[in-house]
Design a protein around this motif. Structure first.
Motif, mmCIF file in Angstrom:
data_model
loop_
_atom_site.group_PDB
_atom_site.id
_atom_site.type_symbol
_atom_site.label_atom_id
_atom_site.label_comp_id
_atom_site.label_asym_id
_atom_site.label_seq_id
_atom_site.Cartn_x
_atom_site.Cartn_y
_atom_site.Cartn_z
ATOM 1 N N TYR A 155 0.855 -1.186 0.000
ATOM 2 C CA TYR A 155 0.000 0.000 0.000
ATOM 3 C C TYR A 155 0.889 1.233 0.000
ATOM 4 C CZ TYR A 155 -3.854 -3.131 1.103
ATOM 5 O OH TYR A 155 -4.791 -4.133 1.064
ATOM 6 N N TYR A 156 1.013 1.862 -1.153
ATOM 7 C CA TYR A 156 1.853 3.044 -1.302
ATOM 8 C C TYR A 156 1.031 4.290 -0.975
ATOM 9 C CZ TYR A 156 3.972 6.926 -3.848
ATOM 10 O OH TYR A 156 4.470 8.142 -4.193
ATOM 11 N N LYS A 157 1.591 5.192 -0.149
ATOM 12 C CA LYS A 157 0.843 6.375 0.273
ATOM 13 C C LYS A 157 1.529 7.679 -0.114
ATOM 14 C CE LYS A 157 -2.097 6.908 3.156
ATOM 15 N NZ LYS A 157 -3.509 7.327 3.059
ATOM 16 N N ASP A 158 2.741 7.918 0.454
ATOM 17 C CA ASP A 158 3.366 9.229 0.330
ATOM 18 C C ASP A 158 4.818 9.072 -0.106
ATOM 19 O OD1 ASP A 158 4.592 11.754 0.834
ATOM 20 O OD2 ASP A 158 3.067 12.231 2.320
ATOM 21 N N PRO A 159 5.224 9.724 -1.198
ATOM 22 C CA PRO A 159 6.579 9.528 -1.724
ATOM 23 C C PRO A 159 7.685 10.078 -0.830
ATOM 24 C CG PRO A 159 5.481 11.319 -2.893
ATOM 25 C CD PRO A 159 4.434 10.668 -2.030
ATOM 26 N N HIS A 160 7.374 11.018 0.048
ATOM 27 C CA HIS A 160 8.415 11.643 0.864
ATOM 28 C C HIS A 160 9.162 10.621 1.721
ATOM 29 C CE1 HIS A 160 10.484 14.802 3.055
ATOM 30 N NE2 HIS A 160 10.158 14.186 4.181
ATOM 31 N N LEU A 161 8.476 9.553 2.123
ATOM 32 C CA LEU A 161 9.112 8.518 2.942
ATOM 33 C C LEU A 161 10.350 7.942 2.260
ATOM 34 C CD1 LEU A 161 9.018 6.510 5.390
ATOM 35 C CD2 LEU A 161 7.570 5.050 3.966
ATOM 36 N N TYR A 162 10.364 7.939 0.930
ATOM 37 C CA TYR A 162 11.397 7.228 0.180
ATOM 38 C C TYR A 162 12.500 8.146 -0.357
ATOM 39 C CZ TYR A 162 7.539 3.956 0.416
ATOM 40 O OH TYR A 162 6.520 3.156 0.878
ATOM 41 N N LEU A 181 7.287 7.220 -10.425
ATOM 42 C CA LEU A 181 7.504 8.621 -10.785
ATOM 43 C C LEU A 181 7.567 9.520 -9.554
ATOM 44 C CD1 LEU A 181 5.167 8.942 -13.904
ATOM 45 C CD2 LEU A 181 7.662 9.090 -13.886
ATOM 46 N N GLU A 182 6.662 9.314 -8.620
ATOM 47 C CA GLU A 182 6.617 10.201 -7.449
ATOM 48 C C GLU A 182 7.835 10.021 -6.557
ATOM 49 O OE1 GLU A 182 2.860 9.722 -5.492
ATOM 50 O OE2 GLU A 182 1.715 10.322 -7.254
ATOM 51 N N THR A 183 8.250 8.780 -6.333
ATOM 52 C CA THR A 183 9.437 8.566 -5.493
ATOM 53 C C THR A 183 10.695 9.049 -6.199
ATOM 54 O OG1 THR A 183 9.562 6.257 -6.257
ATOM 55 C CG2 THR A 183 8.431 6.665 -4.167
ATOM 56 N N TYR A 184 10.771 8.861 -7.508
ATOM 57 C CA TYR A 184 11.907 9.388 -8.278
ATOM 58 C C TYR A 184 12.019 10.900 -8.084
ATOM 59 C CZ TYR A 184 13.750 11.786 -12.388
ATOM 60 O OH TYR A 184 14.388 12.667 -13.225
ATOM 61 N N ARG A 185 10.881 11.585 -8.103
ATOM 62 C CA ARG A 185 10.901 13.048 -7.979
ATOM 63 C C ARG A 185 11.167 13.515 -6.558
ATOM 64 N NH1 ARG A 185 7.287 12.762 -12.684
ATOM 65 N NH2 ARG A 185 8.569 13.699 -14.338
ATOM 66 N N LYS A 186 11.162 12.614 -5.608
ATOM 67 C CA LYS A 186 11.589 12.935 -4.239
ATOM 68 C C LYS A 186 13.034 12.505 -4.001
ATOM 69 C CE LYS A 186 7.651 14.691 -3.050
ATOM 70 N NZ LYS A 186 7.522 16.158 -2.910
ATOM 71 N N GLY A 187 13.722 12.153 -5.073
ATOM 72 C CA GLY A 187 15.145 11.854 -4.948
ATOM 73 C C GLY A 187 15.494 10.398 -4.758
ATOM 74 N N ALA A 188 14.515 9.506 -4.876
ATOM 75 C CA ALA A 188 14.802 8.076 -4.717
ATOM 76 C C ALA A 188 15.521 7.528 -5.947
ATOM 77 C CB ALA A 188 13.511 7.298 -4.478
ATOM 78 N N ASN A 189 16.322 6.499 -5.727
ATOM 79 C CA ASN A 189 16.934 5.725 -6.806
ATOM 80 C C ASN A 189 15.983 4.577 -7.105
ATOM 81 O OD1 ASN A 189 18.710 4.440 -8.590
ATOM 82 N ND2 ASN A 189 19.689 3.315 -6.919
ATOM 83 N N VAL A 190 15.235 4.682 -8.203
ATOM 84 C CA VAL A 190 14.098 3.790 -8.449
ATOM 85 C C VAL A 190 14.432 2.725 -9.489
ATOM 86 C CG1 VAL A 190 11.685 3.659 -9.190
ATOM 87 C CG2 VAL A 190 12.480 5.644 -7.876
ATOM 88 N N VAL A 252 10.809 -1.858 -0.735
ATOM 89 C CA VAL A 252 10.124 -2.495 -1.856
ATOM 90 C C VAL A 252 8.667 -2.053 -1.819
ATOM 91 C CG1 VAL A 252 9.336 -4.663 -2.885
ATOM 92 C CG2 VAL A 252 11.648 -4.503 -1.914
ATOM 93 N N ILE A 253 8.204 -1.458 -2.915
ATOM 94 C CA ILE A 253 6.800 -1.073 -3.060
ATOM 95 C C ILE A 253 6.177 -2.055 -4.045
ATOM 96 C CG2 ILE A 253 5.179 0.761 -3.663
ATOM 97 C CD1 ILE A 253 7.440 2.773 -3.173
ATOM 98 N N ALA A 254 5.406 -3.011 -3.532
ATOM 99 C CA ALA A 254 4.862 -4.093 -4.359
ATOM 100 C C ALA A 254 3.463 -3.726 -4.824
ATOM 101 C CB ALA A 254 4.850 -5.397 -3.578
ATOM 102 N N MET A 255 3.374 -3.138 -6.016
ATOM 103 C CA MET A 255 2.089 -2.753 -6.588
ATOM 104 C C MET A 255 1.588 -3.882 -7.497
ATOM 105 S SD MET A 255 1.357 0.346 -5.378
ATOM 106 C CE MET A 255 1.666 -0.607 -3.888
ATOM 107 N N THR A 256 1.305 -5.007 -6.859
ATOM 108 C CA THR A 256 0.963 -6.239 -7.577
ATOM 109 C C THR A 256 -0.528 -6.454 -7.715
ATOM 110 O OG1 THR A 256 1.268 -7.373 -5.453
ATOM 111 C CG2 THR A 256 3.103 -7.433 -6.999
ATOM 112 N N GLY A 257 -1.321 -5.526 -7.218
ATOM 113 C CA GLY A 257 -2.768 -5.635 -7.350
ATOM 114 C C GLY A 257 -3.444 -6.141 -6.091
ATOM 115 N N TYR A 258 -4.767 -6.179 -6.144
ATOM 116 C CA TYR A 258 -5.585 -6.527 -4.985
ATOM 117 C C TYR A 258 -6.746 -7.403 -5.442
ATOM 118 C CZ TYR A 258 -2.964 -2.456 -3.495
ATOM 119 O OH TYR A 258 -1.939 -1.574 -3.250
ATOM 120 N N GLN A 259 -7.441 -7.960 -4.479
ATOM 121 C CA GLN A 259 -8.597 -8.783 -4.796
ATOM 122 C C GLN A 259 -9.640 -8.643 -3.698
ATOM 123 O OE1 GLN A 259 -7.071 -12.780 -4.994
ATOM 124 N NE2 GLN A 259 -6.840 -12.974 -2.798
ATOM 125 N N PRO A 260 -10.906 -8.910 -4.009
ATOM 126 C CA PRO A 260 -11.932 -8.886 -2.965
ATOM 127 C C PRO A 260 -11.635 -9.934 -1.891
ATOM 128 C CG PRO A 260 -12.927 -8.934 -5.156
ATOM 129 C CD PRO A 260 -11.467 -9.218 -5.340
#
Length: 327
Positions: A155-162, A181-190, A252-260
């Motif tokens: 569950y990704y919320k706020d890019p500043h953490l990274y 994109l958002e974490t890259y723009r906060k200076g992360a190595n993505v 690790v930000i795992a944006m692998t999807g969700y299910q009911p």
């Protein structure tokens, strides 16, 4: 009004889930003068609350409206913060009867035709139950060693953490691309890890060129036809077409999807075929259990791109119309 029991916790309609569609169902019940309650395990519009802070919707604000209340924004497409505020105003405007931070544990159809509902706080009886719980509850796991480490999130919320961290983003649909994109723009190595050979087909059209250019310029590293195979405290292993690559890693930000929550649906008695698409009547939204309805994206099973707020708002009217036809 449908027959009432002598019970202050008895309702004509009990709605599980205080998302936009659950709220739309409550508004329709209110219009029909049915007694109702919404029971929600988390915050108001809990799924939207858990969306990334800077997320922008595909839909225009008009297509996200419920109850006829205008959703006014200054941009063509609203963002997550505007949507959360709008639906809070909807709840206030209609004075909706909502019980928040209360999880429904069981729904049982009794011989007298009423449902008995138990929650984390109390119990209810209802003539009808509407399940409108969305699909954001259960993340699809990667099932790799180290996935349970604290540095891994689904569950990704706020890019500043990274900021200034080594970040791996798994997945290349909207949530993965936004996180990259958002974490890259906060200076992360993505570094993006993508199972397929290209970005997801549903990536927002105004975002796609941005991520493509970041990858082309080498500002975001992307491994296509690849998968994460192990996560350790300070590094990860990625299986690529060229072999295993080990890179430094902090998050690790795992944006692998969700299910009911399929286990919950089964527990309520709803039939789930092999394709895991719940059984329901597409004209009335009633399931195989009489008086038990589905509304919203939960109806789509694993096909989470099938239904959205804009094309499932109609479920509320369909359900209440069917309920009213019985008396």
């Amino acid at each position: 009004m449908i027959e009432q029991k002598n019970n202050s916790n008895h309702y004509d309609v009990l709605i599980i889930g205080a998302g936009p569609i659950g709220m739309a169902c409550a508004i329709e019940a209110q219009k029909a003068k049915l007694s109702y309650v919404i029971v929600e395990k988390g915050a108001l519009v809990n799924s939207l609350f858990n969306y990334p802070v800077f997320m922008t919707f595909f839909s225009t604000s008009q297509k996200l409206e419920i109850g006829g209340l205008p959703f006014v924004t200054i941009s063509p497409k609203p963002n997550r913060n505007e949507a959360v505020e709008y639906y809070r105003r909807v709840a206030e405007t209609f004075d909706l009867n909502i019980h928040l931070f209360e999880r429904v544990n069981q729904v049982i159809k009794k011989d007298d035709g009423f449902f008995e509902i138990s929650s984390s706080k109390t119990s209810y009886t209802a003539k009808n139950v509407i399940v409108s719980t969305g699909f954001y509850d259960v993340p699809l796991l990667m099932n790799v060693p180290g996935e349970d480490l604290p540095k891994v999130t689904h569950y990704y919320k706020d890019p500043h953490l990274y900021a200034f961290q080594n970040v791996v983003v798994v997945g290349a649909n909207n949530s993965g691309v936004d996180a990259a994109l958002e974490t890259y723009r906060k200076g992360a190595n993505v570094t993006m890890v993508v199972r397929s050979a290209e970005l997801g087909p549903h990536v927002k059209y105004w975002v796609r060129p941005d991520i493509q250019n970041r990858i082309k310029e080498g500002e975001v590293t992307a491994h296509f036809n690849s998968e994460l195979v192990e996560i350790r405290e300070g590094e990860v292993d990625i299986k690529t077409p060229e072999g295993i690559k080990t890179i430094p890693n902090d998050f690790v930000i795992a944006m692998t999807g969700y299910q009911p929550d399929f286990a919950m649906l089964r527990k309520f008695g709803i039939e789930l075929p092999e394709n895991l698409c719940p059984v329901y009547n597409e004209e009335t939204m009633e399931t195989n259990v009489k008086g038990l309805y589905l509304a919203g994206v939960v109806c789509g099973g694993l096909d989470t791109h099938k239904l959205f707020i804009e094309n499932s708002r109609i479920h509320a009217e369909m359900i209440v119309k069917n309920i009213m036809a019985w008396f």
